[in-house]
Scaffold this motif. Structure first.
Motif, PDB file in Angstrom:
ATOM      1  N   ALA A 288       0.826  -1.209   0.000  1.00 31.95           N
ATOM      2  CA  ALA A 288       0.000   0.000   0.000  1.00 31.95           C
ATOM      3  C   ALA A 288       0.864   1.265   0.000  1.00 31.95           C
ATOM      4  O   ALA A 288       0.538   2.250  -0.666  1.00 31.95           O
ATOM      5  CB  ALA A 288      -0.936  -0.009   1.207  1.00 31.95           C
ATOM      6  N   ARG A 289       1.972   1.231   0.712  1.00 29.54           N
ATOM      7  CA  ARG A 289       2.870   2.380   0.813  1.00 29.54           C
ATOM      8  C   ARG A 289       3.559   2.675  -0.520  1.00 29.54           C
ATOM      9  O   ARG A 289       3.843   3.824  -0.837  1.00 29.54           O
ATOM     10  CB  ARG A 289       3.903   2.104   1.912  1.00 29.54           C
ATOM     11  N   HIS A 290       3.800   1.648  -1.327  1.00 30.48           N
ATOM     12  CA  HIS A 290       4.563   1.814  -2.569  1.00 30.48           C
ATOM     13  C   HIS A 290       3.717   1.668  -3.832  1.00 30.48           C
ATOM     14  O   HIS A 290       4.247   1.773  -4.932  1.00 30.48           O
ATOM     15  CB  HIS A 290       5.718   0.815  -2.600  1.00 30.48           C
ATOM     16  N   TYR A 291       2.424   1.463  -3.681  1.00 27.93           N
ATOM     17  CA  TYR A 291       1.509   1.290  -4.806  1.00 27.93           C
ATOM     18  C   TYR A 291       0.964   2.641  -5.230  1.00 27.93           C
ATOM     19  O   TYR A 291       0.669   3.463  -4.378  1.00 27.93           O
ATOM     20  CB  TYR A 291       0.364   0.370  -4.395  1.00 27.93           C
ATOM     21  N   PRO A 292       0.783   2.903  -6.490  1.00 24.43           N
ATOM     22  CA  PRO A 292       1.174   2.069  -7.613  1.00 24.43           C
ATOM     23  C   PRO A 292       2.576   2.422  -8.092  1.00 24.43           C
ATOM     24  O   PRO A 292       2.987   3.580  -8.074  1.00 24.43           O
ATOM     25  CB  PRO A 292       0.149   2.407  -8.686  1.00 24.43           C
ATOM     26  N   LEU A 293       3.285   1.427  -8.512  1.00 26.41           N
ATOM     27  CA  LEU A 293       4.597   1.605  -9.122  1.00 26.41           C
ATOM     28  C   LEU A 293       4.350   1.989 -10.576  1.00 26.41           C
ATOM     29  O   LEU A 293       3.482   1.412 -11.229  1.00 26.41           O
ATOM     30  CB  LEU A 293       5.362   0.292  -9.027  1.00 26.41           C
ATOM     31  N   ALA A 294       5.048   2.984 -11.065  1.00 26.25           N
ATOM     32  CA  ALA A 294       4.856   3.446 -12.442  1.00 26.25           C
ATOM     33  C   ALA A 294       5.040   2.290 -13.421  1.00 26.25           C
ATOM     34  O   ALA A 294       5.880   1.409 -13.210  1.00 26.25           O
ATOM     35  CB  ALA A 294       5.835   4.564 -12.769  1.00 26.25           C
ATOM     36  N   ASP A 295       4.247   2.298 -14.480  1.00 23.36           N
ATOM     37  CA  ASP A 295       4.280   1.212 -15.462  1.00 23.36           C
ATOM     38  C   ASP A 295       5.665   0.991 -16.055  1.00 23.36           C
ATOM     39  O   ASP A 295       6.017  -0.124 -16.411  1.00 23.36           O
ATOM     40  CB  ASP A 295       3.288   1.470 -16.597  1.00 23.36           C
ATOM     41  N   ASP A 296       6.446   2.063 -16.181  1.00 17.81           N
ATOM     42  CA  ASP A 296       7.759   1.938 -16.822  1.00 17.81           C
ATOM     43  C   ASP A 296       8.882   1.584 -15.840  1.00 17.81           C
ATOM     44  O   ASP A 296      10.044   1.546 -16.227  1.00 17.81           O
ATOM     45  CB  ASP A 296       8.108   3.214 -17.587  1.00 17.81           C
ATOM     46  N   VAL A 297       8.535   1.303 -14.588  1.00 16.68           N
ATOM     47  CA  VAL A 297       9.536   0.936 -13.579  1.00 16.68           C
ATOM     48  C   VAL A 297       9.430  -0.554 -13.286  1.00 16.68           C
ATOM     49  O   VAL A 297       8.378  -1.037 -12.870  1.00 16.68           O
ATOM     50  CB  VAL A 297       9.342   1.749 -12.271  1.00 16.68           C
ATOM     51  N   LYS A 298      10.514  -1.278 -13.537  1.00 15.26           N
ATOM     52  CA  LYS A 298      10.554  -2.701 -13.206  1.00 15.26           C
ATOM     53  C   LYS A 298      10.586  -2.846 -11.691  1.00 15.26           C
ATOM     54  O   LYS A 298      11.187  -2.023 -10.997  1.00 15.26           O
ATOM     55  CB  LYS A 298      11.792  -3.356 -13.812  1.00 15.26           C
ATOM     56  N   VAL A 299       9.961  -3.886 -11.202  1.00 14.22           N
ATOM     57  CA  VAL A 299       9.908  -4.081  -9.753  1.00 14.22           C
ATOM     58  C   VAL A 299      11.308  -4.104  -9.148  1.00 14.22           C
ATOM     59  O   VAL A 299      11.535  -3.553  -8.072  1.00 14.22           O
ATOM     60  CB  VAL A 299       9.090  -5.348  -9.378  1.00 14.22           C
ATOM     61  N   SER A 300      12.271  -4.679  -9.852  1.00 12.71           N
ATOM     62  CA  SER A 300      13.638  -4.762  -9.322  1.00 12.71           C
ATOM     63  C   SER A 300      14.353  -3.415  -9.327  1.00 12.71           C
ATOM     64  O   SER A 300      15.369  -3.257  -8.658  1.00 12.71           O
ATOM     65  CB  SER A 300      14.449  -5.772 -10.127  1.00 12.71           C
ATOM     66  N   GLU A 301      13.820  -2.441 -10.072  1.00 16.41           N
ATOM     67  CA  GLU A 301      14.458  -1.126 -10.175  1.00 16.41           C
ATOM     68  C   GLU A 301      13.727  -0.042  -9.387  1.00 16.41           C
ATOM     69  O   GLU A 301      14.058   1.141  -9.496  1.00 16.41           O
ATOM     70  CB  GLU A 301      14.561  -0.734 -11.652  1.00 16.41           C
ATOM     71  N   ALA A 302      12.753  -0.453  -8.588  1.00 14.77           N
ATOM     72  CA  ALA A 302      12.010   0.511  -7.787  1.00 14.77           C
ATOM     73  C   ALA A 302      12.957   1.210  -6.807  1.00 14.77           C
ATOM     74  O   ALA A 302      13.880   0.584  -6.274  1.00 14.77           O
ATOM     75  CB  ALA A 302      10.886  -0.192  -7.027  1.00 14.77           C
ATOM     76  N   PRO A 303      12.748   2.502  -6.582  1.00 13.63           N
ATOM     77  CA  PRO A 303      13.680   3.280  -5.758  1.00 13.63           C
ATOM     78  C   PRO A 303      13.684   2.918  -4.277  1.00 13.63           C
ATOM     79  O   PRO A 303      14.603   3.310  -3.564  1.00 13.63           O
ATOM     80  CB  PRO A 303      13.213   4.716  -5.969  1.00 13.63           C
ATOM     81  N   PHE A 304      12.712   2.165  -3.818  1.00 18.80           N
ATOM     82  CA  PHE A 304      12.653   1.853  -2.385  1.00 18.80           C
ATOM     83  C   PHE A 304      13.484   0.640  -1.989  1.00 18.80           C
ATOM     84  O   PHE A 304      13.632   0.362  -0.807  1.00 18.80           O
ATOM     85  CB  PHE A 304      11.200   1.674  -1.917  1.00 18.80           C
ATOM     86  N   TRP A 305      14.053  -0.093  -2.959  1.00 15.91           N
ATOM     87  CA  TRP A 305      14.902  -1.235  -2.620  1.00 15.91           C
ATOM     88  C   TRP A 305      16.332  -0.792  -2.358  1.00 15.91           C
ATOM     89  O   TRP A 305      16.815   0.150  -2.970  1.00 15.91           O
ATOM     90  CB  TRP A 305      14.954  -2.251  -3.761  1.00 15.91           C
ATOM     91  N   SER A 306      17.015  -1.519  -1.504  1.00 14.93           N
ATOM     92  CA  SER A 306      18.463  -1.334  -1.375  1.00 14.93           C
ATOM     93  C   SER A 306      19.099  -1.941  -2.630  1.00 14.93           C
ATOM     94  O   SER A 306      18.440  -2.681  -3.377  1.00 14.93           O
ATOM     95  CB  SER A 306      18.991  -2.054  -0.123  1.00 14.93           C
TER      96      SER A 306
END
Length: 81
Positions: free
Chosen positions: A29-47
């Motif tokens: 819920a905190r990170h939804y929705p991730l932009a369509d052009d952002v791969k889950v592995s490239e989301a800015p919230f991951w280390s």
């Protein structure tokens, strides 16, 4: 030795995150929705380590890939057809 089933809880454990259902739902819920052009592995919230793990699992179609894909679907907004 039998390997435990892979699910979102065990994926979140692997990523070093709280893994109970309420924590997983809150994270999404905190990170939804991730932009369509952002791969889950490239989301800015991951280390860097978390992102690399997710990317490798998808790239190698490894045992975690279906669970990473499930997380990907839950983080991206999908338009009705």
């Amino acid at each position: 030795m039998e390997m435990p089933n892979k699910d979102l809880g065990t994926l979140f454990d692997q990523l070093g995150l709280e893994s109970d259902p309420a924590s997983i739902d809150a994270f999404i819920a905190r990170h939804y929705p991730l932009a369509d052009d952002v791969k889950v592995s490239e989301a800015p919230f991951w280390s860097d380590t978390q992102g690399t793990f997710l990317k490798e699992q998808m790239h190698m179609d490894a045992e975690w890939a279906p669970v990473v894909d499930e997380l990907n679907v839950r983080l991206h907004a999908h338009k009705a057809a």
